[in-house]
Enzyme design. Structure first.
Site, PDB file in Angstrom:
ATOM      1  N   ARG A 162      11.523 -44.893   4.860  1.00  0.00           N
ATOM      2  CA  ARG A 162      11.229 -46.334   4.995  1.00  0.00           C
ATOM      3  C   ARG A 162      12.268 -47.182   4.252  1.00  0.00           C
ATOM      4  O   ARG A 162      11.934 -48.197   3.647  1.00  0.00           O
ATOM      5  CB  ARG A 162       9.838 -46.679   4.461  1.00  0.00           C
ATOM      6  CG  ARG A 162       8.693 -46.076   5.214  1.00  0.00           C
ATOM      7  CD  ARG A 162       8.591 -46.670   6.619  1.00  0.00           C
ATOM      8  NE  ARG A 162       7.339 -46.283   7.260  1.00  0.00           N
ATOM      9  CZ  ARG A 162       7.125 -45.127   7.881  1.00  0.00           C
ATOM     10  NH1 ARG A 162       8.110 -44.238   7.970  1.00  0.00           N
ATOM     11  NH2 ARG A 162       5.965 -44.868   8.433  1.00  0.00           N
ATOM     12  N   SER A 237       1.107 -49.609   8.094  1.00  0.00           N
ATOM     13  CA  SER A 237       0.936 -49.192   6.700  1.00  0.00           C
ATOM     14  C   SER A 237       1.370 -50.323   5.785  1.00  0.00           C
ATOM     15  O   SER A 237       2.514 -50.768   5.869  1.00  0.00           O
ATOM     16  CB  SER A 237       1.805 -47.981   6.387  1.00  0.00           C
ATOM     17  OG  SER A 237       1.527 -46.925   7.257  1.00  0.00           O
ATOM     18  N   GLU A 333       5.040 -51.720   1.512  1.00  0.00           N
ATOM     19  CA  GLU A 333       6.075 -51.467   2.513  1.00  0.00           C
ATOM     20  C   GLU A 333       6.392 -52.776   3.249  1.00  0.00           C
ATOM     21  O   GLU A 333       7.498 -52.994   3.720  1.00  0.00           O
ATOM     22  CB  GLU A 333       5.559 -50.414   3.494  1.00  0.00           C
ATOM     23  CG  GLU A 333       6.591 -50.029   4.501  1.00  0.00           C
ATOM     24  CD  GLU A 333       6.037 -49.308   5.709  1.00  0.00           C
ATOM     25  OE1 GLU A 333       6.861 -48.820   6.455  1.00  0.00           O
ATOM     26  OE2 GLU A 333       4.819 -49.257   5.920  1.00  0.00           O
TER      27      GLU A 333
HETATM   28  N1  EPU Z   1      -5.616 -40.104   4.312  1.00  0.00           N
HETATM   29  C1  EPU Z   1      -6.872 -40.277   3.776  1.00  0.00           C
HETATM   30  N2  EPU Z   1      -7.552 -41.436   4.073  1.00  0.00           N
HETATM   31  C2  EPU Z   1      -7.049 -42.387   4.876  1.00  0.00           C
HETATM   32  C3  EPU Z   1      -5.768 -42.213   5.416  1.00  0.00           C
HETATM   33  C4  EPU Z   1      -5.064 -41.058   5.129  1.00  0.00           C
HETATM   34  O1  EPU Z   1      -7.371 -39.423   3.039  1.00  0.00           O
HETATM   35  O2  EPU Z   1      -7.749 -43.392   5.095  1.00  0.00           O
HETATM   36  C5  EPU Z   1      -4.866 -38.870   3.992  1.00  0.00           C
HETATM   37  C6  EPU Z   1      -5.333 -37.643   4.737  1.00  0.00           C
HETATM   38  O3  EPU Z   1      -5.183 -36.543   3.871  1.00  0.00           O
HETATM   39  C7  EPU Z   1      -4.303 -37.523   5.868  1.00  0.00           C
HETATM   40  C8  EPU Z   1      -3.062 -38.008   5.180  1.00  0.00           C
HETATM   41  O4  EPU Z   1      -3.523 -39.046   4.308  1.00  0.00           O
HETATM   42  O5  EPU Z   1      -4.173 -36.220   6.302  1.00  0.00           O
HETATM   43  C9  EPU Z   1      -1.990 -38.531   6.103  1.00  0.00           C
HETATM   44  O6  EPU Z   1      -2.528 -39.563   6.917  1.00  0.00           O
HETATM   45  P1  EPU Z   1      -1.765 -40.044   8.244  1.00  0.00           P
HETATM   46  O7  EPU Z   1      -1.408 -38.865   9.089  1.00  0.00           O
HETATM   47  O8  EPU Z   1      -2.583 -41.123   8.864  1.00  0.00           O
HETATM   48  O9  EPU Z   1      -0.389 -40.572   7.719  1.00  0.00           O
HETATM   49  P2  EPU Z   1       0.005 -41.565   6.528  1.00  0.00           P
HETATM   50  O10 EPU Z   1       0.829 -40.810   5.555  1.00  0.00           O
HETATM   51  O11 EPU Z   1      -1.197 -42.275   6.009  1.00  0.00           O
HETATM   52  C10 EPU Z   1       2.278 -42.189   7.639  1.00  0.00           C
HETATM   53  C11 EPU Z   1       3.040 -43.431   7.997  1.00  0.00           C
HETATM   54  C12 EPU Z   1       2.491 -44.053   9.279  1.00  0.00           C
HETATM   55  C13 EPU Z   1       2.599 -43.017  10.397  1.00  0.00           C
HETATM   56  C14 EPU Z   1       1.793 -41.775   9.980  1.00  0.00           C
HETATM   57  C15 EPU Z   1       1.891 -40.639  10.973  1.00  0.00           C
HETATM   58  C16 EPU Z   1       3.818 -44.317   5.880  1.00  0.00           C
HETATM   59  C17 EPU Z   1       3.735 -45.430   4.872  1.00  0.00           C
HETATM   60  N3  EPU Z   1       2.992 -44.399   6.920  1.00  0.00           N
HETATM   61  O12 EPU Z   1       0.945 -42.588   7.312  1.00  0.00           O
HETATM   62  O13 EPU Z   1       3.336 -45.152   9.619  1.00  0.00           O
HETATM   63  O14 EPU Z   1       2.086 -43.526  11.622  1.00  0.00           O
HETATM   64  O15 EPU Z   1       2.321 -41.265   8.705  1.00  0.00           O
HETATM   65  O16 EPU Z   1       3.150 -40.080  10.921  1.00  0.00           O
HETATM   66  O17 EPU Z   1       4.621 -43.423   5.695  1.00  0.00           O
HETATM   67  C18 EPU Z   1       3.622 -47.501   9.405  1.00  0.00           C
HETATM   68  O18 EPU Z   1       4.629 -47.254   8.749  1.00  0.00           O
HETATM   69  O19 EPU Z   1       3.253 -48.677   9.634  1.00  0.00           O
HETATM   70  C19 EPU Z   1       2.809 -46.381   9.891  1.00  0.00           C
HETATM   71  C20 EPU Z   1       1.643 -46.587  10.522  1.00  0.00           C
END
Ligand code: EPU
Length: 337
Positions: A162, A237, A333
């Site tokens: 990012r 995010s 972000e």
């Molecule tokens: N999780 C929770 N609770 C929540 C959300 C997430 O416990 O409410 C934990 C879970 O363990 C889950 C893990 O977080 O397995 C990862 O969650 P997710 O796959 O939704 O991914 P993220 O790390 O929360 C990132 C990106 C997203 C992208 C997703 C999928 C960032 C800041 N965000 O989210 O990007 O879509 O991975 O690859 O890195 C964006 O940048 O706007 C965005 C949506």
């Protein structure tokens, strides 16, 4: 092209915050952009692309320049690869669909990300194991001071999680006008091992996925987790996932044994901020007309007519709570204005 006065920015930010700009202009050609940049009468300028990564907390006293440069063209190709140049004002998801319809591979995992092409290199957008840097060849950007176009090759952009040169040394100095991608025409490199893509493809009964199938799977996962900004205002995010020393993570595991992490290096891990925010009790919390999304705690939402300052204050409360509970700082972000 016409400079308008006292325009609401509500349609131009995906959070749907209703603040106004003294002056507003939408530019559709490089010549128009150069002309606008040369005007001395508007020293204070704000560049707006898709408005998908910004939280507006006050009226803007100055000129908003909306980048509306359109067009997609094939620059060159051989039997394996195609180089496609998309102008900055193209909607990102429509560009992804154009690639998928032409069977050009590389951006399918990035389906349904809000925003425009021009913003994608700035924060190196990423999802489901793929980042823009993986297909990025170069981008053209115009210098705000000198109005000259400069080409940034991939190595010039210093891409990171990012992050890029456009959020650091080059911040506020350039406007990205087009991005050129190197996409595959055959032997597509599929990324299906990240998150729930494989199980989504299973549920779709697909054994040998195409890039079209992956795009459908990603769209279905995103629709189930992330709010559609056309219905509920949001900016994806709100925070970055924090990177912490392994020693600190191991200490936290003593109290929070189910805390997830992803390896970053020999000494650091990345912790999902969504998990921290959920653990802190914020997931799904609604404060009047704004709150934290019920399916993904990393996303702050505007249920309608929320003030940018309220959302900013909520984000600070979340940051302070996470710091107190886990001794971790989660960085926003989203750009705050
Ligand atoms: N999780 C929770 N609770 C929540 C959300 C997430 O416990 O409410 C934990 C879970 O363990 C889950 C893990 O977080 O397995 C990862 O969650 P997710 O796959 O939704 O991914 P993220 O790390 O929360 C990132 C990106 C997203 C992208 C997703 C999928 C960032 C800041 N965000 O989210 O990007 O879509 O991975 O690859 O890195 C964006 O940048 O706007 C965005 C949506």
């Amino acid at each position: 092209m016409q400079i308008q006065q006292n325009i609401s920015l509500k349609p131009f930010n995906t959070f749907g915050i209703d603040v106004s700009a003294n002056y507003f202009v939408s530019v559709s050609t490089i010549e128009e952009l150069k002309y606008i940049l040369s005007l001395k009468a508007y020293p204070n300028k704000l560049i707006l692309g898709g408005g998908s990564n910004i939280l507006l907390t006050k009226n803007f006293e100055g000129l908003v320049i909306h980048i509306n440069l359109k067009g997609i063209e094939i620059v060159s190709e051989d039997s394996d690869f195609v180089f496609v140049k998309a102008n900055a004002g193209e909607n990102w998801h429509e560009f992804v669909l154009w690639c998928i319809n032409n069977d050009f591979g590389g951006v399918e995992n990035l389906s349904l990300i809000p925003g425009n092409v021009g913003t994608t290199p700035i924060q190196n957008i990423g999802a489901y194991g793929v980042e823009i840097k993986d297909t990025f060849e170069s981008c053209d950007a115009i210098s705000i001071e000198k109005h000259a176009i400069k080409t940034f090759k991939k190595q010039d952009c210093h891409f990171d999680y990012r992050n890029s040169i456009f959020k650091n040394e080059a911040k506020g100095k350039y406007i990205v006008t087009s991005v050129t991608f190197k996409l595959t025409k055959q032997n597509h490199k599929l990324h299906i091992n990240y998150g729930t893509i494989a199980s989504e493809l299973d549920a779709m009964h697909i054994k040998n996925p195409t890039i079209q199938d992956i795009s459908k799977a990603v769209i279905s996962i995103r629709e189930s987790k992330l709010p559609n900004p056309k219905i509920i205002g949001n900016s994806g995010s709100f925070f970055k996932n924090p990177v912490v020393p392994i020693m600190h993570y191991n200490k936290l595991l003593q109290n929070f044994e189910d805390m997830p992490s992803y390896p970053v290096s020999n000494t650091e891990v990345k912790i999902p901020a969504g998990w921290l925010i959920e653990k802190a009790g914020f997931k799904g919390k609604r404060f009047g007309n704004y709150g934290v999304h019920k399916n993904q705690a990393l996303v702050l939402v505007n249920y309608g007519n929320a003030k940018g300052l309220d959302i900013l204050n909520l984000s600070i409360l979340i940051q302070e709570t996470i710091k107190r509970l886990f001794d971790i700082y989660i960085e926003a972000e989203v750009n705050i204005l």
